[in-house]
Design a protein around this motif. Sequence first.
Motif, PDB file in Angstrom:
ATOM      1  N   GLU A  54     -10.832  -2.919 -69.791  1.00 55.57           N
ATOM      2  CA  GLU A  54      -9.964  -2.355 -70.823  1.00 55.57           C
ATOM      3  C   GLU A  54      -9.426  -3.463 -71.732  1.00 55.57           C
ATOM      4  O   GLU A  54      -9.290  -3.269 -72.940  1.00 55.57           O
ATOM      5  N   HIS A  57     -12.057  -4.304 -74.268  1.00 57.06           N
ATOM      6  CA  HIS A  57     -12.078  -3.248 -75.285  1.00 57.06           C
ATOM      7  C   HIS A  57     -10.932  -3.451 -76.272  1.00 57.06           C
ATOM      8  O   HIS A  57     -11.111  -3.329 -77.491  1.00 57.06           O
ATOM      9  N   THR A  58      -9.765  -3.780 -75.762  1.00 54.72           N
ATOM     10  CA  THR A  58      -8.588  -3.974 -76.615  1.00 54.72           C
ATOM     11  C   THR A  58      -8.765  -5.172 -77.535  1.00 54.72           C
ATOM     12  O   THR A  58      -8.362  -5.122 -78.711  1.00 54.72           O
ATOM     13  N   ARG A  94     -13.370   4.540 -75.652  1.00 55.12           N
ATOM     14  CA  ARG A  94     -12.115   4.577 -74.891  1.00 55.12           C
ATOM     15  C   ARG A  94     -11.899   5.950 -74.254  1.00 55.12           C
ATOM     16  O   ARG A  94     -11.485   6.055 -73.102  1.00 55.12           O
ATOM     17  N   TRP A 103      -9.458   3.305 -66.144  1.00 51.09           N
ATOM     18  CA  TRP A 103     -10.549   2.709 -66.924  1.00 51.09           C
ATOM     19  C   TRP A 103     -11.793   2.579 -66.063  1.00 51.09           C
ATOM     20  O   TRP A 103     -11.769   1.987 -64.984  1.00 51.09           O
TER      21      TRP A 103
END
Length: 166
Positions: A54, A57-58, A94, A103
């Motif tokens: 995660e 991804h952020t 997401r 996640w």
Amino acid sequence: MTHGRKPRKPRVINVNAFGTALYRAARLTDAEVRETIAPAQACLDRLREGVATEDQHTVLATCLQIALEIERSGIVRGLREHIAAAQAAMDSIRARALASGAWRPTALYFHELDALRDAVEFHEFQLRQVSSGELTAMARKLIARTQSTGGTAVRTDMTSLGRQAA
């Protein structure tokens, strides 16, 4: 006496005016561009492999926000649709990854991969056009906007993202 006026504040004298001017006006060097784009490329690789966290991804989503801010500033124009397509891909990734509540890495569809790959390439092009001062100002603006809406800003490095820069 000040006769009701505020006392005068002395101005701070800039000892290194030439260095400040270079910082605000000079474009990023090739090494600085590589260093700045490396986290986005590493996170894209992890997403492509289907093992992204995660946080990764952020980080990529944040790079897209910076790319959109460069577009808004008018320094580089004409990439809004590409960035919007990549942001839509990030939103759908997401949503799939958080479908179970926690996640879970997910595979990418080809159109998501293409949109993200194009966005990272275009962001690298954008970075070659901005100055260090402009990039810093945009990052500060995004951090302030995030914090004012109740979000948090976290500083990460390549080792905390789970992959070293090549």
